[in-house]
Design a protein around this motif. Structure first.
Motif, PDB file in Angstrom:
ATOM      1  N   ASN A  45       0.809  -1.213   0.000  1.00  0.00           N
ATOM      2  CA  ASN A  45       0.000   0.000   0.000  1.00  0.00           C
ATOM      3  C   ASN A  45       0.845   1.267   0.000  1.00  0.00           C
ATOM      4  O   ASN A  45       0.304   2.364   0.099  1.00  0.00           O
ATOM      5  CB  ASN A  45      -0.946  -0.002   1.208  1.00  0.00           C
ATOM      6  N   TRP A  66       1.609   4.784   7.323  1.00  0.00           N
ATOM      7  CA  TRP A  66       1.260   3.361   7.362  1.00  0.00           C
ATOM      8  C   TRP A  66       1.221   2.914   8.818  1.00  0.00           C
ATOM      9  O   TRP A  66       1.851   3.504   9.681  1.00  0.00           O
ATOM     10  CB  TRP A  66       2.227   2.504   6.541  1.00  0.00           C
ATOM     11  N   HIS A 124      -4.542   7.114  -1.999  1.00  0.00           N
ATOM     12  CA  HIS A 124      -4.523   5.702  -1.601  1.00  0.00           C
ATOM     13  C   HIS A 124      -4.817   4.849  -2.823  1.00  0.00           C
ATOM     14  O   HIS A 124      -5.544   5.280  -3.736  1.00  0.00           O
ATOM     15  CB  HIS A 124      -5.532   5.417  -0.477  1.00  0.00           C
ATOM     16  N   ASN A 172      -7.336  -0.112  -1.365  1.00  0.00           N
ATOM     17  CA  ASN A 172      -7.100   0.156   0.053  1.00  0.00           C
ATOM     18  C   ASN A 172      -8.027   1.290   0.516  1.00  0.00           C
ATOM     19  O   ASN A 172      -7.576   2.365   0.903  1.00  0.00           O
ATOM     20  CB  ASN A 172      -5.624   0.518   0.275  1.00  0.00           C
ATOM     21  N   SER A 201      -7.605   3.537   3.850  1.00  0.00           N
ATOM     22  CA  SER A 201      -6.744   4.713   3.875  1.00  0.00           C
ATOM     23  C   SER A 201      -7.510   5.961   3.430  1.00  0.00           C
ATOM     24  O   SER A 201      -7.290   7.050   3.945  1.00  0.00           O
ATOM     25  CB  SER A 201      -5.516   4.492   2.994  1.00  0.00           C
TER      26      SER A 201
END
Length: 192
Positions: free
Chosen positions: A33, A91, A125, A129, A132
């Motif tokens: 990610n 993250w 993002h 994902n 996020s």
């Protein structure tokens, strides 16, 4: 530079953090990610990241969770320049997902960004994902409507990413759940 929020303490990374940092980021579900982290992630990658010089206008922090048995690293957050704009990246280690750490860390660094003179922050993002994106939206970022291909070292290629932006000159830009966290924004507004 250090930032304190309700539960978290954000601080620079130090060489002695290498083993704990590596254990947290050495997870393909985390690295995939990110745009710049390679997969597999090695101890040399962790060392280079932790030893890289800090840019005082674009600080980066380890996100730590202080507790009765010491402080543990739960993730990382920071600013960088991407295509001429100030970009927010973050993250959280997988074992810490779902506890609101990313949202709290993002809200904690926005007042600092404003104090550093940044007027606009962007973030993005990968479309697979969406969690996020929810973090960015909770912090006041708005979708720009743009979806662009972004290269991911961890994925070994490009993937579509949804883009967001936050105008820090907006009166709503630095609202936080805690009045203490909002204080730097209020101070910056009065000084402007």
């Amino acid at each position: 530079m250090f930032v304190r929020s309700e539960r978290l303490f954000l601080r620079p990374g130090w060489p002695e953090d290498q083993d704990e940092f590596l254990a947290l980021i050495d997870d393909e579900s985390v690295v995939r990610n990110l745009t710049r982290a390679p997969w597999p992630y090695s101890s040399n990658d962790a060392r280079r990241f932790l030893e890289a010089p800090q840019d005082m206008l674009l600080p980066r922090f380890l996100i730590t969770d202080p507790g009765e048995h010491g402080t543990r690293i739960v993730g990382c957050i920071g600013f960088s320049r991407v295509d001429g704009e100030v970009n927010l990246g973050y993250w959280i280690g997988r074992e810490h997902w779902g506890r609101g750490f990313a949202s709290e860390a993002v809200r904690a660094v926005l007042p600092l960004a404003r104090l550093l003179g940044h007027k606009r922050i962007v973030g993005s993002h990968f479309i697979d994902n969406p969690a996020s994106g929810r973090v960015l939206e909770k912090a006041g970022f708005l979708p720009t409507g743009a979806v662009a291909e972004k290269h991911s070292e961890g994925r070994g290629g490009s993937c579509l990413a949804r883009e967001y932006a936050l105008d820090l000159d907006s009166p709503d830009a630095c609202l936080n759940d805690s009045e203490d966290l909002a204080l730097p924004c209020l101070t910056a507004q009065r000084a402007a």
